[in-house]
Design a protein around this motif. Structure first.
Motif, PDB file in Angstrom:
ATOM      1  N   TYR A   1       0.864  -1.574  -0.106  1.00 45.47           N
ATOM      2  CA  TYR A   1      -0.020  -0.156   0.235  1.00 45.47           C
ATOM      3  C   TYR A   1       0.940   1.470  -0.293  1.00 45.47           C
ATOM      4  O   TYR A   1       0.524   2.093  -1.281  1.00 45.47           O
ATOM      5  N   PHE A   2       1.647   1.347   1.135  1.00 43.90           N
ATOM      6  CA  PHE A   2       2.628   1.804   0.645  1.00 43.90           C
ATOM      7  C   PHE A   2       3.373   2.411  -0.484  1.00 43.90           C
ATOM      8  O   PHE A   2       3.530   3.869  -1.303  1.00 43.90           O
ATOM      9  N   ALA A   3       3.646   1.047  -1.464  1.00 45.15           N
ATOM     10  CA  ALA A   3       4.346   1.610  -2.826  1.00 45.15           C
ATOM     11  C   ALA A   3       3.310   2.193  -3.299  1.00 45.15           C
ATOM     12  O   ALA A   3       3.997   2.198  -4.774  1.00 45.15           O
ATOM     13  N   CYS A   4       2.136   2.179  -3.293  1.00 43.27           N
ATOM     14  CA  CYS A   4       1.334   2.066  -4.187  1.00 43.27           C
ATOM     15  C   CYS A   4       0.853   3.934  -4.040  1.00 43.27           C
ATOM     16  O   CYS A   4       0.542   4.994  -4.929  1.00 43.27           O
ATOM     17  N   THR A   5       1.074   4.551  -2.845  1.00 44.99           N
ATOM     18  CA  THR A   5       0.601   5.622  -2.594  1.00 44.99           C
ATOM     19  C   THR A   5       1.688   7.130  -2.258  1.00 44.99           C
ATOM     20  O   THR A   5       1.475   8.013  -2.180  1.00 44.99           O
ATOM     21  N   TYR A   6       2.847   6.513  -2.028  1.00 46.79           N
ATOM     22  CA  TYR A   6       4.407   7.001  -1.843  1.00 46.79           C
ATOM     23  C   TYR A   6       4.397   8.541  -2.325  1.00 46.79           C
ATOM     24  O   TYR A   6       4.652   9.546  -1.927  1.00 46.79           O
ATOM     25  N   ARG A   7       4.266   8.296  -3.741  1.00 46.44           N
ATOM     26  CA  ARG A   7       4.293   9.521  -4.955  1.00 46.44           C
ATOM     27  C   ARG A   7       2.910   9.548  -5.117  1.00 46.44           C
ATOM     28  O   ARG A   7       2.420   9.355  -6.265  1.00 46.44           O
ATOM     29  N   ASN A   8       2.915  11.093  -4.902  1.00 49.05           N
ATOM     30  CA  ASN A   8       1.312  11.533  -4.882  1.00 49.05           C
ATOM     31  C   ASN A   8      -0.023  11.187  -4.938  1.00 49.05           C
ATOM     32  O   ASN A   8      -0.758  11.036  -5.357  1.00 49.05           O
ATOM     33  N   GLY A   9       0.137  10.072  -2.936  1.00 47.50           N
ATOM     34  CA  GLY A   9      -1.190   8.972  -2.915  1.00 47.50           C
ATOM     35  C   GLY A   9      -2.047  10.393  -2.816  1.00 47.50           C
ATOM     36  O   GLY A   9      -3.153   9.422  -2.166  1.00 47.50           O
ATOM     37  N   VAL A  10      -1.388  11.092  -1.284  1.00 50.49           N
ATOM     38  CA  VAL A  10      -2.878  11.576  -1.034  1.00 50.49           C
ATOM     39  C   VAL A  10      -2.104  13.417  -1.368  1.00 50.49           C
ATOM     40  O   VAL A  10      -1.314  13.872  -1.557  1.00 50.49           O
ATOM     41  N   VAL A  11      -3.264  13.690  -1.371  1.00 50.73           N
ATOM     42  CA  VAL A  11      -3.847  15.538  -2.299  1.00 50.73           C
ATOM     43  C   VAL A  11      -4.939  16.324  -1.550  1.00 50.73           C
ATOM     44  O   VAL A  11      -4.794  17.228  -1.316  1.00 50.73           O
ATOM     45  N   LEU A  12      -5.183  15.475  -0.436  1.00 53.11           N
ATOM     46  CA  LEU A  12      -6.281  17.018   0.955  1.00 53.11           C
ATOM     47  C   LEU A  12      -5.144  17.917   1.639  1.00 53.11           C
ATOM     48  O   LEU A  12      -6.137  18.558   2.025  1.00 53.11           O
ATOM     49  N   HIS A  13      -4.364  17.676   1.291  1.00 54.67           N
ATOM     50  CA  HIS A  13      -3.266  18.680   1.803  1.00 54.67           C
ATOM     51  C   HIS A  13      -3.101  19.887   0.767  1.00 54.67           C
ATOM     52  O   HIS A  13      -2.642  21.049   1.033  1.00 54.67           O
ATOM     53  N   ARG A  14      -3.771  19.636  -0.761  1.00 55.58           N
ATOM     54  CA  ARG A  14      -3.096  20.711  -1.479  1.00 55.58           C
ATOM     55  C   ARG A  14      -3.692  21.939  -1.444  1.00 55.58           C
ATOM     56  O   ARG A  14      -5.577  21.772  -0.937  1.00 55.58           O
ATOM     57  N   ARG A  15      -3.560  23.005  -2.162  1.00 55.94           N
ATOM     58  CA  ARG A  15      -4.877  24.671  -2.285  1.00 55.94           C
ATOM     59  C   ARG A  15      -6.338  23.962  -2.214  1.00 55.94           C
ATOM     60  O   ARG A  15      -6.954  24.913  -1.512  1.00 55.94           O
ATOM     61  N   ARG A  16      -6.193  23.129  -3.516  1.00 56.00           N
ATOM     62  CA  ARG A  16      -7.546  23.248  -4.154  1.00 56.00           C
ATOM     63  C   ARG A  16      -7.968  21.489  -4.095  1.00 56.00           C
ATOM     64  O   ARG A  16      -8.343  21.387  -5.537  1.00 56.00           O
ATOM     65  N   ALA A  17      -8.169  20.957  -3.040  1.00 55.89           N
ATOM     66  CA  ALA A  17      -8.055  19.702  -3.203  1.00 55.89           C
ATOM     67  C   ALA A  17      -9.518  19.955  -2.792  1.00 55.89           C
ATOM     68  O   ALA A  17      -9.913  19.151  -1.932  1.00 55.89           O
ATOM     69  N   SER A  18     -10.779  19.539  -4.133  1.00 56.77           N
ATOM     70  CA  SER A  18     -11.858  19.354  -3.890  1.00 56.77           C
ATOM     71  C   SER A  18     -12.208  18.168  -3.546  1.00 56.77           C
ATOM     72  O   SER A  18     -11.802  16.911  -3.534  1.00 56.77           O
ATOM     73  N   THR A  19     -13.462  17.148  -3.219  1.00 62.39           N
ATOM     74  CA  THR A  19     -14.347  16.166  -2.411  1.00 62.39           C
ATOM     75  C   THR A  19     -13.039  14.919  -3.170  1.00 62.39           C
ATOM     76  O   THR A  19     -13.353  14.417  -2.881  1.00 62.39           O
ATOM     77  N   HIS A  20     -14.063  15.571  -4.648  1.00 64.83           N
ATOM     78  CA  HIS A  20     -13.733  15.025  -6.127  1.00 64.83           C
ATOM     79  C   HIS A  20     -12.672  14.212  -5.942  1.00 64.83           C
ATOM     80  O   HIS A  20     -12.400  12.888  -6.450  1.00 64.83           O
ATOM     81  N   LEU A  21     -11.676  15.290  -6.122  1.00 63.93           N
ATOM     82  CA  LEU A  21     -10.206  14.898  -6.522  1.00 63.93           C
ATOM     83  C   LEU A  21      -9.482  13.902  -4.867  1.00 63.93           C
ATOM     84  O   LEU A  21      -8.983  13.521  -5.184  1.00 63.93           O
ATOM     85  N   ILE A  22      -9.961  14.153  -4.484  1.00 67.17           N
ATOM     86  CA  ILE A  22      -9.394  13.598  -2.683  1.00 67.17           C
ATOM     87  C   ILE A  22     -10.408  11.666  -2.968  1.00 67.17           C
ATOM     88  O   ILE A  22      -9.400  10.884  -2.901  1.00 67.17           O
ATOM     89  N   VAL A  23     -11.462  11.820  -3.228  1.00 63.23           N
ATOM     90  CA  VAL A  23     -11.986  10.220  -3.920  1.00 63.23           C
ATOM     91  C   VAL A  23     -11.410   9.659  -4.849  1.00 63.23           C
ATOM     92  O   VAL A  23     -11.148   8.641  -5.236  1.00 63.23           O
ATOM     93  N   MET A  24     -11.517  10.506  -5.954  1.00 62.25           N
ATOM     94  CA  MET A  24     -10.946  10.022  -6.611  1.00 62.25           C
ATOM     95  C   MET A  24      -9.725   9.038  -6.817  1.00 62.25           C
ATOM     96  O   MET A  24      -9.054   8.609  -7.344  1.00 62.25           O
ATOM     97  N   ARG A  25      -8.803  10.101  -5.620  1.00 60.31           N
ATOM     98  CA  ARG A  25      -7.085   9.596  -5.906  1.00 60.31           C
ATOM     99  C   ARG A  25      -7.203   8.448  -4.560  1.00 60.31           C
ATOM    100  O   ARG A  25      -6.393   7.096  -5.287  1.00 60.31           O
ATOM    101  N   VAL A  26      -7.996   8.462  -4.127  1.00 61.09           N
ATOM    102  CA  VAL A  26      -8.452   7.289  -3.686  1.00 61.09           C
ATOM    103  C   VAL A  26      -8.201   5.481  -4.339  1.00 61.09           C
ATOM    104  O   VAL A  26      -7.466   4.387  -3.850  1.00 61.09           O
ATOM    105  N   MET A  27      -9.417   5.910  -4.447  1.00 59.63           N
ATOM    106  CA  MET A  27     -10.151   5.154  -5.950  1.00 59.63           C
ATOM    107  C   MET A  27      -8.609   4.461  -6.667  1.00 59.63           C
ATOM    108  O   MET A  27      -8.365   3.375  -7.234  1.00 59.63           O
ATOM    109  N   SER A  28      -8.216   5.194  -7.022  1.00 53.02           N
ATOM    110  CA  SER A  28      -6.706   5.258  -7.691  1.00 53.02           C
ATOM    111  C   SER A  28      -5.742   4.058  -6.958  1.00 53.02           C
ATOM    112  O   SER A  28      -5.385   3.040  -8.039  1.00 53.02           O
TER     113      SER A  28
END
Length: 468
Positions: free
Chosen positions: A58-85
């Motif tokens: 899981y760490f290997a799949c998410t350590y690079r750009n796996g988290v976006v919620l801290h970004r300035r314009r991270a919408s709920t849609h973007l957060i959920v789509m990144r989790v699904m990815s």
């Protein structure tokens, strides 16, 4: 003055780490919950081994750009789509690893339900964390005060971005320059000349960060500011002014200790993303070619032979990845003609037959391109490949036209499902298609590919006025 916690997305590793730890806790608890009532007896050691390997994967799949919620314009849609990815990559790789390595694992149906539950719970968790972060940043005592030194276009753009985005948690005290600059709005405070910076910082300990846009030839003025910041817990940022010759968003990258700026952020430049996209292409194209395609081929073959003379298939040289030519396969929808490789199809093109019109409107003529996908010449989703003549012509008159060839061409694409399909009578139509192709290249995800495939089918069902 203590050093402030910097929530800028380039450096906020603590938040990312905390989010990933929360993900892991949720994943472990969910996994154990699904194991609890499984029939049969399983050794605790086997389960622990599976969990340990899963955490690493899981760490290997998410350590690079796996988290976006801290970004300035991270919408709920973007957060959920990144989790699904993330979960899609994790699920595929874990199934392969557990099967090849003969690890203990659940039966497929239970494991699929477990992964779906994890996806939902992690999505909820990340959205909640995002709301907490935004609320924290908006508190007056958590606002970061910054000053800007120099007033290039970059500086004016920075001021606009910071002041218009409340979720950043930043406030610009003002800017320093040789004189007032009309690029800044009237409400922006002019603090003085660059030589006044040190005196201002000494009198205003509430300042947290300094953004410097002065050119390198003024290093004699820049170095004292850097030294003061280093000695007084201030964050110093140098902003290279490239906007005076490149009016395009730039992306920062590092080669060892050397800082570089790139024109495009390409998710598919990473090996793991190319592997995922290629695996997806192979699986989907094989399923299609082994199931539906034989029936489509039989139908098209019979009707084509009845309605018009000539071959069933049409091979046309088109421009592919890195500008290399390949032969794109289609079901022939036109009468055999000498202009097939040079003249684009039009709405009332006399070369088309009635059966050809039906194939074009339903996309049946594109189906043989799944063979191109399987051969690695195309992808299911990507910029549509153009005739070689079009490439030669448009590359001379449209800026960034050749950029679209940095990834494989596709059977369908973002531009095609957003209104830029079909004939390009005017230059602006092709420019719109190129912009869409570059946008797709910079925002690729597996889920975006699936969405484009869905939109392609939906457009066929609803009827696309540009399909001819």
């Amino acid at each position: 003055m203590s050093s402030p916690t910097n929530f800028n997305y380039h450096s906020d590793r603590m938040l990312i780490g905390a989010v990933l730890i929360g993900d892991i806790i949720i994943a472990i608890l969910t996994f154990l919950l699904f194991c609890r009532h499984m029939p049969g007896i399983y050794h605790d050691d086997a389960i622990r081994q599976t969990i340990t390997v899963s955490i690493m994967l899981y760490f290997a799949c998410t350590y690079r750009n796996g988290v976006v919620l801290h970004r300035r314009r991270a919408s709920t849609h973007l957060i959920v789509m990144r989790v699904m990815s993330n979960m899609f990559k994790f699920t595929i790789l874990s199934v392969l690893l557990f099967t090849i390595g003969d690890f203990w694992h659940m039966e497929p149906s239970r494991y699929a339900l477990c992964m779906l539950t994890m996806t939902v719970l992690i999505s909820i968790y990340r959205v909640l964390v995002r709301r907490i972060v935004v609320a924290w940043r908006r508190k007056p005592n958590h606002v970061h005060n910054v000053v800007i030194v120099g007033s290039s276009e970059n500086a004016a753009e920075l001021y606009k971005e910071v002041m218009e985005t409340a979720t950043l948690g930043y406030n610009v005290n003002g800017y320093f320059d040789d004189e007032r600059n009309p690029l800044f709005p009237e409400k922006a405070t002019y603090l003085g000349k660059p030589e006044d910076v040190l005196e201002y910082l000494k009198k205003h300990p509430e300042v947290h960060e300094v953004y410097c846009c002065l050119p390198s030839k003024r290093s004699a003025e820049i170095l004292p500011i850097i030294h003061y910041c280093m000695q007084n817990f201030l964050h110093f940022f140098s902003m290279p002014n490239v906007r005076n010759y490149v009016h395009h968003r730039m992306h920062f990258t590092m080669f060892g200790n050397v800082a570089c700026m790139s024109l495009y952020n390409e998710p598919l430049s990473r090996v793991e993303n190319r592997f995922i996209k290629r695996a997806f292409d192979i699986i989907v194209s094989l399923i299609f070619l082994c199931t539906l395609f034989p029936f489509i081929l039989l139908l098209v073959g019979i009707v084509t032979k009845i309605t018009m003379p000539g071959p069933i298939f049409f091979r046309q040289k088109r421009t592919g990845l890195d500008g290399k030519d390949f032969y794109c396969l289609k079901f022939r929808s036109m009468k055999v003609n000498k202009d097939a490789d040079t003249v684009q199809a039009t709405l009332n093109d006399p070369r088309k037959t009635k059966w050809g019109n039906i194939m074009r409107k339903t996309n049946l003529d594109e189906m043989p391109q799944f063979i191109n996908v399987l051969l690695g010449q195309m992808s299911i989703v990507g910029p549509r490949p153009h005739m070689v003549k079009q490439t030669n012509d448009y590359s001379k008159i449209i800026d960034y036209y050749m950029v679209r060839h940095l990834i494989k061409p596709g059977i369908t694409g973002w531009s095609q499902v957003t209104g830029f399909r079909g004939e390009t009578k005017e230059i602006y139509q092709m420019e719109g298609r190129v912009r869409g192709d570059i946008w797709y290249m910079e925002h690729w995800t597996v889920w975006l590919d699936i969405y484009i495939m869905y939109k392609t089918v939906a457009n066929v069902v609803q009827g696309d006025k540009n399909a001819y």
